[in-house]
Design a protein around this motif. Structure first.
Motif, PDB file in Angstrom:
ATOM      1  N   ARG A   9      -3.005  -1.075  -5.188  1.00 39.83           N
ATOM      2  CA  ARG A   9      -2.460  -0.701  -3.588  1.00 39.83           C
ATOM      3  C   ARG A   9      -3.436  -1.040  -2.751  1.00 39.83           C
ATOM      4  NH1 ARG A   9      -0.628   5.446  -3.505  1.00 39.83           N
ATOM      5  NH2 ARG A   9      -0.259   5.018  -1.394  1.00 39.83           N
ATOM      6  N   PHE A  10      -3.083  -2.034  -1.801  1.00 38.01           N
ATOM      7  CA  PHE A  10      -4.127  -2.530  -0.590  1.00 38.01           C
ATOM      8  C   PHE A  10      -3.044  -2.824   0.309  1.00 38.01           C
ATOM      9  CE2 PHE A  10      -3.523  -5.439  -4.055  1.00 38.01           C
ATOM     10  CZ  PHE A  10      -3.166  -6.422  -3.391  1.00 38.01           C
ATOM     11  N   GLN A  11      -3.601  -3.051   1.550  1.00 37.87           N
ATOM     12  CA  GLN A  11      -2.712  -3.325   2.705  1.00 37.87           C
ATOM     13  C   GLN A  11      -2.415  -4.947   2.758  1.00 37.87           C
ATOM     14  OE1 GLN A  11      -1.687  -1.373   5.175  1.00 37.87           O
ATOM     15  NE2 GLN A  11      -2.592   0.339   5.016  1.00 37.87           N
ATOM     16  N   TYR A  70       1.014  -1.150   0.083  1.00 38.98           N
ATOM     17  CA  TYR A  70       0.010  -0.103   0.094  1.00 38.98           C
ATOM     18  C   TYR A  70       0.827   1.285  -0.157  1.00 38.98           C
ATOM     19  CZ  TYR A  70      -3.361   3.512   1.340  1.00 38.98           C
ATOM     20  OH  TYR A  70      -4.120   4.599   0.827  1.00 38.98           O
ATOM     21  N   ARG A  73      -5.014   0.974  -8.254  1.00 37.05           N
ATOM     22  CA  ARG A  73      -5.638  -0.037  -8.026  1.00 37.05           C
ATOM     23  C   ARG A  73      -4.928  -1.332  -7.748  1.00 37.05           C
ATOM     24  NH1 ARG A  73      -6.317  -3.925 -12.183  1.00 37.05           N
ATOM     25  NH2 ARG A  73      -4.565  -4.095 -13.501  1.00 37.05           N
TER      26      ARG A  73
END
Lengths: 351, 86
Positions: A134-136, A124, A132
């Motif tokens: 980027r997430f934890q 992230y 799109r």
């Protein structure tokens, strides 16, 4: 393929790879002059795996994984091919002081000494990614090539070209908190064996993969995991609300197709590994198994397509959860056969 | 999946505007965090984080606590107390 200079002034050829960890591992070996493909690194590290862990929640959804736990691939390859590898993690105790600063200082020092360093990061906080992606998620691996003004030159195996990364971003990414914290994990090769024994490494790796997939005491991993997940998927519309069931399925597909290319991608990569070993040992059985693995990968793809239709609610009548689960069961059956055969073949190979 | 995340952030914004949640809730959603992750990142117990999602309790927080959240979420203290436009 993009050329880039490392901190030691050596040329570094950046290859786009399908999976971050095998890509990083292969690149570290290539930097030390050992020619190893990404698929080979993936195979020797026994990267293929399956696990569905309903009790570890990640943004409220159970974790489904198609590869081994982040971190194990590298250590297995390092162990099997031989060489001196240094890994470091920073633990937070009350006496440890500012580990973030220590971690960054160590990284800078290593770069000055002319190493390229692999890091585990949280995806992230790496701002060079488009939104799109980027997430934890705390298991992304990158290579740092050299230090530049207020940042680092980073070779991310998932991207086409090396990119610049702000020091601040990297700091956050390395010391992110949450499930499976990276804790600033970093690794580099001090020296590697000049003539690694690929044959015995491959045999060990294949046996290890078979063991993990076939003979596990734990019902959530390996082939038992696939069957378990298939059962859960088939039942899910009856026990959950329609929206929630779709969300779960979407998560499975997302883990399969997006997060480091996932299930089908890993099956194809393992097929490539089997093909390479077939050449290495001159074994036609391994070549057959490689083709079978590709076919299994195709079924996983089909599963993803069917699931995507369910999630988007197209073709209500023919695309059901039962069909998606059924495809998964087919995969399980064929993979079981494949790993049993592979186990037999691997036992008979001479290193 | 991307639209799902966006929808969740938008939902969070509306909840904050309606006065049901504190701005912290929006910033947490924007960073795609859960109370558990935020708690670890800020070094605050997760039950306190959940409590701070209530607007009346959030508004009474002292600056030292706000700074920890601001640091964990990579925003300034002022931003943390408000909702960004857009």
């Amino acid at each position: 393929m993009a050329q880039e200079l490392t901190s030691a002034g050596k040329p570094f050829s950046h290859l786009h790879s399908a999976h971050c960890e095998s890509g990083v591992t292969a690149a570290l070996f290539r930097d030390k002059g050992i020619n190893i493909s990404e698929a080979m690194a993936f195979g020797i590290g026994s990267g293929i795996f399956f696990g569905h862990l309903p009790f570890i929640k990640w943004v409220g959804l159970p974790i489904t994984t198609y590869r081994s736990r982040p971190g194990t691939l590298f250590s297995k390859v390092a162990k099997r091919l031989g060489g001196e590898f240094i890994t470091k993690k920073y633990h937070r105790f009350w006496w440890s002081g500012d580990i973030t600063k220590q971690g960054m200082d160590d990284l800078r020092r290593l770069l000055r000494e002319g190493n390229i360093v692999g890091l585990t990061t949280n995806i992230y906080w790496l701002s060079y990614f488009p939104d799109r992606f980027r997430f934890q998620f705390n298991g992304h691996n990158i290579i740092v090539l050299r230090e530049i003004e207020n940042g680092f030159r980073v070779a991310d195996p998932v991207l086409d070209h090396p990119v610049d990364c702000l020091a601040e971003d990297l700091e956050r990414a390395r010391f992110a908190r949450g499930p499976l914290e990276p804790k600033g994990y970093m690794y580099y090769a001090k020296s590697v064996r000049p003539d690694p024994d690929f044959r015995s490494a491959c045999i060990t790796a294949m046996k290890d993969s078979c063991n993990m997939m076939l003979r596990t005491p734990f019902p959530y991993v390996g082939l038992r995991g696939i069957r378990y997940l298939a059962k859960v998927t088939i039942k899910s519309p009856d026990i959950l609300e329609a929206h929630e069931a779709r969300r779960r399925l979407a998560n499975i597909v997302r883990m399969q197709e997006e997060v480091g290319t996932g299930g089908a991608g890993f099956r194809f990569m393992y097929a490539a590994f089997l093909q390479e070993t077939a050449d290495l040992f001159g074994s036609s059985e391994l070549a057959d198994l490689s083709r079978e693995m590709t076919a299994i990968g195709d079924i996983w793809r089909e599963f993803a397509v069917v699931s995507a239709r369910i999630i988007k609610q197209r073709g209500q009548t023919e695309e059901t959860f039962a069909k998606a689960g059924g495809l998964m069961l087919i995969c399980a059956g064929r993979e079981e056969q494949l790993f049993r055969d592979l186990d037999k073949v691997a036992r008979n190979l001479k290193s | 999946m991307v639209s799902d995340i966006r929808a969740r952030i938008e939902e969070a914004r509306e909840a904050v505007l309606a006065g049901k949640k504190s701005p912290l809730y929006y910033h947490m959603a924007r960073r795609q965090m859960t109370p558990a992750i935020l708690a670890r990142a800020a070094g605050i117990a997760s039950f306190r984080v959940k409590r701070h999602l209530r607007p009346e309790i959030f508004s009474r927080l002292k600056t030292s606590v706000l700074d920890r959240y601001a640091n964990a979420l990579a925003v300034t203290r002022e931003e943390l107390k408000t909702l960004p436009n857009s």
